[in-house]
Design a protein around this motif. Structure first.
Motif, mmCIF file in Angstrom:
data_model
loop_
_atom_site.group_PDB
_atom_site.id
_atom_site.type_symbol
_atom_site.label_atom_id
_atom_site.label_comp_id
_atom_site.label_asym_id
_atom_site.label_seq_id
_atom_site.Cartn_x
_atom_site.Cartn_y
_atom_site.Cartn_z
ATOM 1 N N ILE A 1 0.435 15.272 0.035
ATOM 2 C CA ILE A 1 1.209 14.583 1.066
ATOM 3 C C ILE A 1 1.800 13.330 0.440
ATOM 4 C CG2 ILE A 1 1.118 13.410 3.300
ATOM 5 C CD1 ILE A 1 -1.255 15.195 4.021
ATOM 6 N N GLN A 2 3.118 13.266 0.316
ATOM 7 C CA GLN A 2 3.771 12.140 -0.344
ATOM 8 C C GLN A 2 4.639 11.333 0.619
ATOM 9 O OE1 GLN A 2 5.820 13.573 -3.808
ATOM 10 N NE2 GLN A 2 3.940 14.189 -4.849
ATOM 11 N N ASN A 3 4.467 11.539 1.887
ATOM 12 C CA ASN A 3 5.255 10.825 2.884
ATOM 13 C C ASN A 3 4.752 9.389 3.020
ATOM 14 O OD1 ASN A 3 6.419 9.854 5.309
ATOM 15 N ND2 ASN A 3 6.714 11.952 6.011
ATOM 16 N N LEU B 1 -3.391 1.354 -11.554
ATOM 17 C CA LEU B 1 -3.139 1.028 -10.149
ATOM 18 C C LEU B 1 -4.261 0.187 -9.564
ATOM 19 C CD1 LEU B 1 -1.749 1.303 -7.401
ATOM 20 C CD2 LEU B 1 -2.778 3.567 -7.181
ATOM 21 N N THR B 2 -5.500 0.575 -9.831
ATOM 22 C CA THR B 2 -6.628 -0.206 -9.299
ATOM 23 C C THR B 2 -6.749 -1.555 -9.998
ATOM 24 O OG1 THR B 2 -8.139 0.998 -10.779
ATOM 25 C CG2 THR B 2 -7.937 1.800 -8.507
ATOM 26 N N ASN C 1 5.530 6.383 -9.657
ATOM 27 C CA ASN C 1 6.552 7.326 -10.112
ATOM 28 C C ASN C 1 7.653 6.626 -10.885
ATOM 29 O OD1 ASN C 1 5.191 9.435 -8.855
ATOM 30 N ND2 ASN C 1 6.353 9.238 -6.954
ATOM 31 N N ARG C 2 7.984 5.415 -10.461
ATOM 32 C CA ARG C 2 9.085 4.693 -11.097
ATOM 33 C C ARG C 2 8.674 4.096 -12.435
ATOM 34 N NH1 ARG C 2 11.475 -0.943 -8.783
ATOM 35 N NH2 ARG C 2 13.072 -1.305 -10.357
ATOM 36 N N LEU C 3 7.443 3.555 -12.509
ATOM 37 C CA LEU C 3 7.003 2.851 -13.712
ATOM 38 C C LEU C 3 6.045 3.673 -14.567
ATOM 39 C CD1 LEU C 3 6.394 -0.681 -12.119
ATOM 40 C CD2 LEU C 3 8.429 0.135 -13.335
ATOM 41 N N GLY C 4 5.473 4.748 -14.024
ATOM 42 C CA GLY C 4 4.656 5.668 -14.806
ATOM 43 C C GLY C 4 3.311 5.135 -15.236
ATOM 44 N N PHE C 5 2.543 4.552 -14.320
ATOM 45 C CA PHE C 5 1.205 4.068 -14.689
ATOM 46 C C PHE C 5 0.134 4.941 -14.032
ATOM 47 C CE2 PHE C 5 2.893 1.226 -11.339
ATOM 48 C CZ PHE C 5 1.981 1.449 -10.313
ATOM 49 N N THR D 1 0.803 -1.224 0.000
ATOM 50 C CA THR D 1 0.000 0.000 0.000
ATOM 51 C C THR D 1 0.839 1.280 0.000
ATOM 52 O OG1 THR D 1 -1.889 -1.107 1.030
ATOM 53 C CG2 THR D 1 -1.773 1.292 1.251
ATOM 54 N N PRO D 2 1.809 1.469 0.921
ATOM 55 C CA PRO D 2 2.580 2.720 0.900
ATOM 56 C C PRO D 2 3.562 2.806 -0.262
ATOM 57 C CG PRO D 2 2.725 1.608 3.043
ATOM 58 C CD PRO D 2 2.187 0.627 2.064
ATOM 59 N N LEU D 3 3.759 1.706 -0.985
ATOM 60 C CA LEU D 3 4.736 1.680 -2.067
ATOM 61 C C LEU D 3 4.113 1.956 -3.434
ATOM 62 C CD1 LEU D 3 6.797 -1.483 -0.983
ATOM 63 C CD2 LEU D 3 7.125 0.908 -0.315
ATOM 64 N N TYR D 4 2.778 2.062 -3.498
ATOM 65 C CA TYR D 4 2.133 2.265 -4.796
ATOM 66 C C TYR D 4 2.582 3.570 -5.457
ATOM 67 C CZ TYR D 4 -1.066 -1.690 -4.229
ATOM 68 O OH TYR D 4 -1.600 -2.943 -4.089
ATOM 69 N N VAL D 5 2.676 4.649 -4.675
ATOM 70 C CA VAL D 5 3.119 5.919 -5.249
ATOM 71 C C VAL D 5 4.567 5.798 -5.739
ATOM 72 C CG1 VAL D 5 3.615 8.336 -4.732
ATOM 73 C CG2 VAL D 5 1.496 7.289 -3.886
ATOM 74 N N TYR D 6 5.402 5.083 -4.982
ATOM 75 C CA TYR D 6 6.789 4.838 -5.399
ATOM 76 C C TYR D 6 6.818 4.108 -6.738
ATOM 77 C CZ TYR D 6 11.038 1.931 -5.528
ATOM 78 O OH TYR D 6 12.164 1.249 -5.915
#
Length: 416
Positions: free
Chosen positions: A250-252, A52-53, A43-47, A35-40
């Motif tokens: 908030i991206q923390n 995501l869902t 950003n890394r893979l650009g989807f 869950t907290p890694l989805y934004v990571y």
């Protein structure tokens, strides 16, 4: 007596109950660690949000596909033969997550995670009850339910904490997950699971899970409460970090993980706090909490208020915890031992179908209509479902007035 099971000594059965619960906790730590890694990964893979869902939907697909057969196989051939492959699937998912470099690898890892979770919510939770005598059925139901939500909360907290201090968080998060799951596999290989009678081990044609007619009202109540509530928590798990990032800036990752953890810790705590309530009150409280969660979500996205989003997550956790506790309690009290895993599978199938479809629909609505409009439409649908579920539950429990524990909490020694 026919169908009656023989329990090991109480000290052995207590240790085995907690050992079985650890298997559930370990797999659910994995289930929500991404869950907290989805934004990571985004950003890394650009989807997109819709993609995501869809990745999250692979998890639901694996879970539902497993639920169709895992309960039946577990009830007929024994818990061990189903639990071990489920834990192996979880270990393989850890390996894929740790080395994820594409959307496809993430999707396959989520699929394998769903398979492992499907095994645990059917065979794993039923295994906890296998070591409970009649005087501890409610205790076993509470332990099974708490083991699930506790693991679900610890996973995102772990991942968020690691992501806060590491620029490459996937490796350490899932190495830790692999170690945890390895310990669960070691426990599963040593637990004294009961062996099904020889006549119960027979060739089984695959079929839809089903339960005895007299237990259908019990399962219907569980589904009507569990479905809307777990749909709400699934939205927080799949899209919560995106809401924090895009709407509230908030991206923390530790905040995203902490919110998910707080959601499930609320689910854990409220089950302990209200465990002596009768089932009717538990179900109504579940519906009320889910409705409040969605009201807070609408307000959060319309007015961009961070604390309202946190409140929505907490209410969603309370709703899921209570809906799950009520459903598992009815299963533990009324469904025969040799159908309990199948009954648990039925309840989870009914709950996870909307939990998989509605957040995916919300993701694509957000892509097309915008974040606030898409999330609001999702919340309104869940409010309607929770309200209708509460009304139907009231009617079902009134008709089933002979059901023990429906009107009184003084049913077992733990309640007195």
């Amino acid at each position: 007596m026919k169908g009656q099971k023989t329990h090991p000594p109480r000290t052995v059965s207590s240790a085995a109950m907690y050992g079985s619960a650890w298997l559930v906790t370990a797999v659910f730590i994995l289930s929500n660690s991404p869950t907290p890694l989805y934004v990571y990964w985004q950003n890394r893979l650009g989807f997109s949000t819709g993609t995501l869902t869809l990745i999250f939907a692979f998890y639901i697909a694996g879970l539902l596909g497993t639920l169709f057969i895992a309960g039946q196989l577990s009830d007929r051939f024994g818990r061990r033969r189903v639990l071990i492959p489920g834990l192996v699937s979880a270990l393989l998912a850890c390996i894929l997550f740790a080395g994820s470099g594409s959307v496809a690898s993430l999707a396959i890892a989520r699929l394998l995670t769903g398979i492992a979770v499907g095994v645990m919510v059917s065979a794993g939770m039923a295994a906890v009850g296998d070591f409970a005598d009649n005087g501890r059925r409610r205790q076993a139901a509470l332990l099974a339910s708490v083991s699930m939500v506790l693991g679900a909360g610890l996973g995102p907290l772990l991942a968020g904490s690691v992501a806060q201090i590491s620029s490459q968080p996937a490796h350490p998060v899932f190495i830790i997950g692999f170690i945890v799951l390895s310990s669960a596999l070691w426990v599963a290989l040593r637990l004294p699971y009961p062996t099904p009678p020889a006549k119960q081990i027979q060739r089984m044609p695959l079929r839809l899970p089903r339960i005895p007619r007299e237990n259908r009202p019990h399962l219907t109540c569980g589904i009507l409460a569990f479905g809307p509530s777990i749909t709400a928590t699934s939205f927080v798990l799949s899209l919560g970090p995106s809401l924090l990032s895009r709407l509230l800036h908030i991206q923390n990752p530790i905040i995203a993980g902490g919110i998910a953890c707080a959601m499930f810790l609320t689910a854990t705590g409220i089950q302990f706090a209200l465990r002596h309530w009768n089932v009717r009150r538990i179900f109504f409280a579940s519906a009320g909490a889910t409705i409040l969660a969605m009201v807070c979500l609408i307000a959060a996205v319309q007015y961009s208020v961070a604390w309202l989003l946190i409140l929505a997550a907490l209410f969603a956790g309370a709703g899921q915890g209570l809906g799950q506790l009520g459903g598992l309690t009815l299963i533990g009290l009324h469904v025969p031992d040799n159908r309990r895993a199948e009954a648990s599978a039925v309840m989870n199938i009914g709950g996870y179908i909307p939990a998989g479809l509605l957040p995916v629909a919300a993701g694509f609505l957000i892509d097309s209509l915008g974040l606030a409009s898409g999330a609001t439409l999702f919340a309104l649908v869940v409010i309607v479902a929770a309200t209708a579920g509460g009304i139907f539950i009231s009617g079902l429990l009134r008709k089933d007035s002979a059901t023990p524990d429906t009107h009184s909490s003084a049913v077992t020694p733990e309640n007195s």
